[in-house]
Design a protein around this motif. Structure first.
Motif, PDB file in Angstrom:
ATOM      1  N   LEU A   1       0.339  -1.620  -0.169  1.00 38.38           N
ATOM      2  CA  LEU A   1      -0.371   0.092  -0.016  1.00 38.38           C
ATOM      3  C   LEU A   1       0.974   0.946  -0.603  1.00 38.38           C
ATOM      4  O   LEU A   1       1.005   1.873  -0.630  1.00 38.38           O
ATOM      5  CB  LEU A   1      -0.751   0.561   1.158  1.00 38.38           C
ATOM      6  N   LEU A   2       1.881   1.150   0.625  1.00 33.03           N
ATOM      7  CA  LEU A   2       3.014   2.644   0.927  1.00 33.03           C
ATOM      8  C   LEU A   2       3.594   2.912  -0.481  1.00 33.03           C
ATOM      9  O   LEU A   2       3.993   3.579  -0.744  1.00 33.03           O
ATOM     10  CB  LEU A   2       3.279   2.322   2.337  1.00 33.03           C
ATOM     11  N   ALA A   3       4.075   1.595  -0.591  1.00 31.03           N
ATOM     12  CA  ALA A   3       4.928   1.550  -1.574  1.00 31.03           C
ATOM     13  C   ALA A   3       4.094   2.523  -3.078  1.00 31.03           C
ATOM     14  O   ALA A   3       4.613   2.800  -3.914  1.00 31.03           O
ATOM     15  CB  ALA A   3       5.511   0.446  -2.009  1.00 31.03           C
ATOM     16  N   ASP A   4       2.648   1.813  -2.938  1.00 35.99           N
ATOM     17  CA  ASP A   4       1.986   2.861  -3.819  1.00 35.99           C
ATOM     18  C   ASP A   4       2.012   4.219  -3.739  1.00 35.99           C
ATOM     19  O   ASP A   4       1.706   4.710  -4.774  1.00 35.99           O
ATOM     20  CB  ASP A   4       0.876   1.995  -4.071  1.00 35.99           C
TER      21      ASP A   4
ATOM     22  N   MET B   1      10.347   2.486   5.065  1.00 33.86           N
ATOM     23  CA  MET B   1      10.176   1.688   3.954  1.00 33.86           C
ATOM     24  C   MET B   1      11.475   1.550   3.462  1.00 33.86           C
ATOM     25  O   MET B   1      11.744   0.575   2.582  1.00 33.86           O
ATOM     26  CB  MET B   1       9.270   2.871   2.790  1.00 33.86           C
ATOM     27  N   GLU B   2      12.678   2.271   3.728  1.00 33.10           N
ATOM     28  CA  GLU B   2      13.709   2.838   3.281  1.00 33.10           C
ATOM     29  C   GLU B   2      14.271   0.579   3.569  1.00 33.10           C
ATOM     30  O   GLU B   2      14.671   0.732   3.424  1.00 33.10           O
ATOM     31  CB  GLU B   2      15.086   3.749   3.688  1.00 33.10           C
ATOM     32  N   SER B   3      14.412   0.552   5.157  1.00 33.31           N
ATOM     33  CA  SER B   3      14.713  -0.841   5.785  1.00 33.31           C
ATOM     34  C   SER B   3      13.726  -1.966   4.785  1.00 33.31           C
ATOM     35  O   SER B   3      14.861  -2.518   4.071  1.00 33.31           O
ATOM     36  CB  SER B   3      14.703  -0.955   6.902  1.00 33.31           C
ATOM     37  N   MET B   4      12.314  -1.536   4.349  1.00 31.26           N
ATOM     38  CA  MET B   4      11.365  -2.793   3.659  1.00 31.26           C
ATOM     39  C   MET B   4      12.029  -3.077   2.528  1.00 31.26           C
ATOM     40  O   MET B   4      12.770  -4.085   1.514  1.00 31.26           O
ATOM     41  CB  MET B   4      10.806  -2.271   3.279  1.00 31.26           C
ATOM     42  N   ASP B   5      12.826  -2.099   1.225  1.00 29.83           N
ATOM     43  CA  ASP B   5      12.845  -1.806  -0.008  1.00 29.83           C
ATOM     44  C   ASP B   5      15.060  -2.725   0.093  1.00 29.83           C
ATOM     45  O   ASP B   5      14.939  -3.273  -0.922  1.00 29.83           O
ATOM     46  CB  ASP B   5      14.059  -0.475  -0.157  1.00 29.83           C
ATOM     47  N   LYS B   6      15.260  -2.737   1.326  1.00 27.64           N
ATOM     48  CA  LYS B   6      16.404  -3.407   1.110  1.00 27.64           C
ATOM     49  C   LYS B   6      16.424  -5.099   1.115  1.00 27.64           C
ATOM     50  O   LYS B   6      16.939  -6.068   0.772  1.00 27.64           O
ATOM     51  CB  LYS B   6      17.357  -3.326   2.416  1.00 27.64           C
ATOM     52  N   LEU B   7      14.780  -5.103   1.791  1.00 35.49           N
ATOM     53  CA  LEU B   7      15.066  -7.020   1.501  1.00 35.49           C
ATOM     54  C   LEU B   7      15.034  -7.497   0.264  1.00 35.49           C
ATOM     55  O   LEU B   7      13.737  -6.761  -0.849  1.00 35.49           O
ATOM     56  CB  LEU B   7      12.979  -7.242   1.995  1.00 35.49           C
ATOM     57  N   GLU B   8      15.193  -8.913   0.137  1.00 32.00           N
ATOM     58  CA  GLU B   8      15.518  -9.537  -1.382  1.00 32.00           C
ATOM     59  C   GLU B   8      13.604  -9.809  -1.414  1.00 32.00           C
ATOM     60  O   GLU B   8      13.229  -9.769  -3.025  1.00 32.00           O
ATOM     61  CB  GLU B   8      16.391 -11.101  -1.551  1.00 32.00           C
TER      62      GLU B   8
ATOM     63  N   ALA C   1      12.466  -8.344  -5.068  1.00 35.90           N
ATOM     64  CA  ALA C   1      11.688  -9.759  -6.376  1.00 35.90           C
ATOM     65  C   ALA C   1      10.773  -9.491  -6.644  1.00 35.90           C
ATOM     66  O   ALA C   1      10.347  -9.553  -7.636  1.00 35.90           O
ATOM     67  CB  ALA C   1      12.169 -10.904  -5.330  1.00 35.90           C
ATOM     68  N   THR C   2       9.622  -8.651  -5.984  1.00 41.13           N
ATOM     69  CA  THR C   2       8.097  -8.232  -6.174  1.00 41.13           C
ATOM     70  C   THR C   2       8.219  -7.110  -6.640  1.00 41.13           C
ATOM     71  O   THR C   2       6.544  -6.813  -7.207  1.00 41.13           O
ATOM     72  CB  THR C   2       7.569  -8.817  -4.574  1.00 41.13           C
ATOM     73  N   THR C   3       9.107  -6.201  -7.260  1.00 39.47           N
ATOM     74  CA  THR C   3       8.819  -4.532  -7.281  1.00 39.47           C
ATOM     75  C   THR C   3       8.410  -4.909  -8.626  1.00 39.47           C
ATOM     76  O   THR C   3       7.648  -3.909  -9.348  1.00 39.47           O
ATOM     77  CB  THR C   3       9.798  -4.018  -7.165  1.00 39.47           C
ATOM     78  N   PRO C   4       9.339  -5.525  -9.713  1.00 38.52           N
ATOM     79  CA  PRO C   4       8.405  -5.247 -11.398  1.00 38.52           C
ATOM     80  C   PRO C   4       7.212  -5.915 -11.015  1.00 38.52           C
ATOM     81  O   PRO C   4       7.222  -6.558 -11.173  1.00 38.52           O
ATOM     82  CB  PRO C   4       9.013  -6.438 -12.239  1.00 38.52           C
ATOM     83  N   GLY C   5       6.049  -5.086 -12.681  1.00 36.32           N
ATOM     84  CA  GLY C   5       4.791  -5.306 -12.333  1.00 36.32           C
ATOM     85  C   GLY C   5       4.025  -4.351 -12.109  1.00 36.32           C
ATOM     86  O   GLY C   5       2.484  -4.552 -11.205  1.00 36.32           O
ATOM     87  N   THR C   6       5.002  -3.419 -10.870  1.00 41.38           N
ATOM     88  CA  THR C   6       3.863  -2.812  -9.656  1.00 41.38           C
ATOM     89  C   THR C   6       4.734  -1.105  -9.730  1.00 41.38           C
ATOM     90  O   THR C   6       4.914  -0.796 -10.828  1.00 41.38           O
ATOM     91  CB  THR C   6       4.807  -3.178  -7.978  1.00 41.38           C
ATOM     92  N   LEU C   7       3.369  -0.749  -9.580  1.00 38.31           N
ATOM     93  CA  LEU C   7       3.483   1.321  -9.449  1.00 38.31           C
ATOM     94  C   LEU C   7       4.263   2.057  -9.535  1.00 38.31           C
ATOM     95  O   LEU C   7       4.960   2.539 -10.113  1.00 38.31           O
ATOM     96  CB  LEU C   7       1.744   1.878  -8.832  1.00 38.31           C
ATOM     97  N   SER C   8       4.863   1.405  -8.442  1.00 35.70           N
ATOM     98  CA  SER C   8       6.811   1.467  -7.822  1.00 35.70           C
ATOM     99  C   SER C   8       6.998   1.545  -8.979  1.00 35.70           C
ATOM    100  O   SER C   8       8.847   2.111  -8.906  1.00 35.70           O
ATOM    101  CB  SER C   8       7.197   1.300  -6.607  1.00 35.70           C
ATOM    102  N   ALA C   9       6.998   0.846  -9.487  1.00 36.02           N
ATOM    103  CA  ALA C   9       8.088   0.036 -11.091  1.00 36.02           C
ATOM    104  C   ALA C   9       7.595   1.053 -13.003  1.00 36.02           C
ATOM    105  O   ALA C   9       7.941   0.950 -13.414  1.00 36.02           O
ATOM    106  CB  ALA C   9       8.504  -1.107 -10.963  1.00 36.02           C
TER     107      ALA C   9
END
Length: 193
Positions: free
Chosen positions: A148-151, A169-176, A180-188
């Motif tokens: 939700l917050l990435a969107d 969010m910055e700490s979450m962004d570092k997780l593999e 791995a789940t970023t492609p295909g999302t609004l943030s991408a």
């Protein structure tokens, strides 16, 4: 190792919650059919208990595990409609249509922005002051809130996010699992099909 198949679009926040958990737990495909996110994550924890995404008493602010499930429920029941249907989806539809100015879009989604602001205040108060949602322990609370917050962060209304939320969010962004789940999302840069 158990393996699973997820049927859903990467653009969906709930699909991303499930795929975050699967990447974290390293599961890939299976044949059992479950449709609701809460049922799926409870099942994943039962069949693939390690690494755990549940919290225990004493993990950050948690006195009992049910506090994590309450957090998850608030995100799904209140955060999702406020942020996705109140702000993100209307913002993206109007932006993609290309007919409204930014000021007109902001006026159009003002009610959703106010609901989202209230939700973010409440959810931040439920979080530990630093680290993951419940402190040092990554949990389902983080994996439900992050999509939700990435969107939200991907659009101008990301300005609603506090310093605490941005640090989280910055700490979450570092997780593999997040990478791995970023492609295909609004943030991408993806859009719903």
């Amino acid at each position: 190792m158990m393996s699973f198949t997820v049927i859903g679009t990467p653009f969906s926040t709930f699909t991303r919650t499930i795929t975050l958990g699967l990447h974290y737990k390293r599961g890939k495909e299976g044949t059992l059919k479950l449709r609701e996110s809460l049922a799926i994550v409870r099942y994943l924890d039962r069949v693939a208990p390690q690494p755990t995404l549940c919290i225990s008493a004493g993990d950050g602010r948690a006195l009992i595990e049910e506090q994590m499930w309450e957090f998850v429920s608030m995100v799904a029941s209140h955060g999702f409609p406020a942020i996705e249907f109140g702000v993100v989806k209307p913002r993206m539809a109007l932006t993609d249509e290309g007919k409204a100015t930014d000021a007109e879009i902001r006026e159009s989604i003002n009610t959703g922005v106010n609901r989202s602001r209230r939700f973010l205040t409440i959810i931040e108060e439920a979080m530990s002051p630093e680290g993951y949602a419940f402190g040092e322990k990554l949990s389902w609370a983080d994996f439900f809130l992050y999509p939700l917050l990435a969107d939200l962060r991907a659009i101008p209304e990301g300005e609603l996010l506090s310093e605490r939320m941005l640090a989280w969010m910055e700490s979450m962004d570092k997780l593999e699992a997040v990478k791995a789940t970023t492609p295909g999302t609004l943030s991408a840069g993806a859009r719903p099909s």
